[in-house]
Write a protein that holds these residues in place. Structure first.
Motif, PDB file in Angstrom:
ATOM      1  N   ARG A 174      -5.012 -33.347 -58.035  1.00 15.29           N
ATOM      2  CA  ARG A 174      -5.805 -34.549 -58.318  1.00 15.29           C
ATOM      3  C   ARG A 174      -5.810 -34.776 -59.819  1.00 15.29           C
ATOM      4  O   ARG A 174      -5.499 -33.857 -60.589  1.00 15.29           O
ATOM      5  N   PRO A 175      -6.162 -35.966 -60.283  1.00 11.51           N
ATOM      6  CA  PRO A 175      -6.099 -36.251 -61.719  1.00 11.51           C
ATOM      7  C   PRO A 175      -6.990 -35.361 -62.587  1.00 11.51           C
ATOM      8  O   PRO A 175      -6.670 -35.135 -63.753  1.00 11.51           O
ATOM      9  N   ASP A 176      -8.103 -34.873 -62.050  1.00 12.79           N
ATOM     10  CA  ASP A 176      -8.991 -34.038 -62.857  1.00 12.79           C
ATOM     11  C   ASP A 176      -8.793 -32.546 -62.592  1.00 12.79           C
ATOM     12  O   ASP A 176      -9.704 -31.744 -62.771  1.00 12.79           O
ATOM     13  N   THR A 177      -7.606 -32.153 -62.172  1.00 11.62           N
ATOM     14  CA  THR A 177      -7.308 -30.742 -61.913  1.00 11.62           C
ATOM     15  C   THR A 177      -7.532 -29.917 -63.177  1.00 11.62           C
ATOM     16  O   THR A 177      -6.985 -30.244 -64.238  1.00 11.62           O
ATOM     17  N   PRO A 178      -8.310 -28.835 -63.128  1.00 14.12           N
ATOM     18  CA  PRO A 178      -8.526 -28.006 -64.327  1.00 14.12           C
ATOM     19  C   PRO A 178      -7.278 -27.182 -64.647  1.00 14.12           C
ATOM     20  O   PRO A 178      -6.455 -26.917 -63.753  1.00 14.12           O
ATOM     21  N   PRO A 179      -7.096 -26.765 -65.898  1.00 12.04           N
ATOM     22  CA  PRO A 179      -5.900 -26.025 -66.294  1.00 12.04           C
ATOM     23  C   PRO A 179      -5.564 -24.805 -65.435  1.00 12.04           C
ATOM     24  O   PRO A 179      -4.378 -24.581 -65.136  1.00 12.04           O
ATOM     25  N   PRO A 180      -6.541 -23.989 -65.001  1.00 13.55           N
ATOM     26  CA  PRO A 180      -6.168 -22.826 -64.194  1.00 13.55           C
ATOM     27  C   PRO A 180      -5.494 -23.184 -62.869  1.00 13.55           C
ATOM     28  O   PRO A 180      -4.828 -22.345 -62.272  1.00 13.55           O
ATOM     29  N   GLU A 181      -5.666 -24.439 -62.405  1.00  8.56           N
ATOM     30  CA  GLU A 181      -5.082 -24.838 -61.122  1.00  8.56           C
ATOM     31  C   GLU A 181      -3.860 -25.737 -61.283  1.00  8.56           C
ATOM     32  O   GLU A 181      -3.285 -26.191 -60.292  1.00  8.56           O
ATOM     33  N   MET A 182      -3.428 -25.987 -62.512  1.00 15.02           N
ATOM     34  CA  MET A 182      -2.277 -26.863 -62.740  1.00 15.02           C
ATOM     35  C   MET A 182      -0.967 -26.152 -62.433  1.00 15.02           C
ATOM     36  O   MET A 182      -0.872 -24.925 -62.468  1.00 15.02           O
ATOM     37  N   HIS A 183       0.055 -26.966 -62.141  1.00 16.60           N
ATOM     38  CA  HIS A 183       1.429 -26.490 -62.063  1.00 16.60           C
ATOM     39  C   HIS A 183       2.188 -27.040 -63.267  1.00 16.60           C
ATOM     40  O   HIS A 183       1.864 -28.121 -63.770  1.00 16.60           O
TER      41      HIS A 183
END
Length: 386
Positions: free
Chosen positions: A97-106
């Motif tokens: 989602r657009p507000d994905t926090p950094p620990p969950e980013m790819h």
């Protein structure tokens, strides 16, 4: 200095040091490898090898690079696109989602000219990322950052109070005196004082910049509310554009380059990430010198029409934040400055460890104050007998 004043400063130094020392030890130990994060990443293969660029090669279309990244992570949406200033590689951060926090980013890393996907581990995995999270927020987000910031401020107070005590305690002893022939505690005390003075300036700078860095989240939110709020009001009631409605990112970057001809793009934020509102690409431009490459100028591009909306100035507090971040890790002067930072970090660890030893071998406050007064009055004699 009056006895009551001396006692007050001693108590301030004692308790501010005690409260923050264990946390400062953790920060110094974890911060040491972080100084050499880039070099460690290169040695361990976390930084991918990038083929050189042919003389007549042209950069790949940015929109095509984003599509390649999304193909690597089906179902994700694009969050950030960025350039590596020291190689022809680029990266795309994606998330659910657009507000994905950094620990969950790819993250997909690609060659910026050929479009080849480069094999590289995720930035939010591995030992170095573990140390980074431990160093910045102890894995609890903003509360952890603010807590460590408070510890850094206590450390600054401990440094100032230690400097005040150093004067009356050591004013008649030659600088660097280590009285090793009398007692182990006295030798550790002299070592603590000498190393404390040697590292004082560096420790104060690193402590204050560390405290500033812990405010990154609130400061960024304040900037977004202050600078982006007026532009967001123009789009009130309009839904965030879907992926299919987005204008060409390649064209948006070209527009930003034309608007800031003396700068180069560092990264682009997509709508909804918090860096550019819900209806804009935020093309963050920067300079080409060691100092100006840390200072960003955001260029807001309407994400549906591709038209330039604004070039808001960063407020002073954001400039201070951007300058303090690399200074904290010694990233301004290349390897020589990093080595100096590492040596001073090791010396600070000795200061903290010796402080803990002195506390375990402590006497009462009155005895310690009398010792400071005695040393101030008879420092030369004490030094001669050592």
């Amino acid at each position: 200095m009056q006895r009551d004043t001396l006692k007050t400063w001693f108590l301030v130094h004692k308790w501010t040091s005690l409260v923050c020392t264990l946390f400062l030890l953790m920060l110094c130990v974890t911060g040491l490898p972080l100084v050499f994060w880039e070099e460690i990443s290169h040695l361990t293969g976390a930084e991918p090898e990038v083929a050189p660029v042919a003389a007549d090669a042209q950069p790949a279309d940015i929109d095509e690079l984003v599509r390649t990244a999304l193909a690597e992570y089906p179902g994700d949406v694009p969050l950030f696109f960025g350039w590596d200033d020291h190689s022809p590689s680029v990266y795309v951060n994606t998330g659910a989602r657009p507000d994905t926090p950094p620990p969950e980013m790819h993250t997909a890393i690609m060659h910026g000219y050929t479009g080849e996907v480069l094999p590289a581990p995720q930035f939010n995995e591995g030992v170095m990322y573990f140390l980074y999270r431990l160093h910045t927020d102890v894995f609890v987000g903003l509360p952890g950052m603010l807590f460590l910031g408070a510890m850094a401020l206590l450390f600054a107070v401990a440094i100032v109070s230690g400097l005040v005590l150093y004067g009356p305690f050591m004013r008649k002893l030659p600088f660097g005196t280590l009285r090793t022939g009398r007692s182990r505690r006295l030798a550790w005390l002299d070592l603590h004082n000498v190393l404390g003075i040697v590292t004082l300036g560096w420790a104060f700078v690193v402590g204050i910049t560390g405290a500033i860095n812990t405010l990154a989240g609130p400061l960024e939110q304040a900037w977004q509310a202050e600078q982006l709020g007026e532009f967001a009001a123009r789009y009130e009631g309009r839904p965030r554009p879907s992926q299919l409605q987005l204008a060409s990112l390649d064209d948006a970057v070209a527009t930003a380059r034309a608007a800031e001809p003396g700068m180069t793009p560092a990264f682009v934020s997509f709508p909804g990430t918090g860096y550019s509102g819900d209806h804009h690409y935020g093309v963050f431009m920067h300079g080409n010198t060691p100092l100006t490459e840390r200072l960003y100028r955001p260029v807001l591009i309407d994400a549906e029409t591709g038209e330039l909306t604004a070039r808001p100035q960063l407020p002073t507090y954001m400039t201070v934040l951007l300058l303090s971040q690399p200074l904290h890790f010694g990233n301004y002067g290349g390897m020589p400055l990093k080595v100096l930072w590492a040596l001073l970090d090791l010396l600070t660890i000795l200061v903290l460890a010796s402080g803990l030893y002195l506390w375990f071998k402590r006497g009462n406050t009155e005895a310690r104050v009398r010792e400071i007064e005695r040393m101030g009055e008879a420092g030369i004699d004490e030094g001669a007998r050592a």
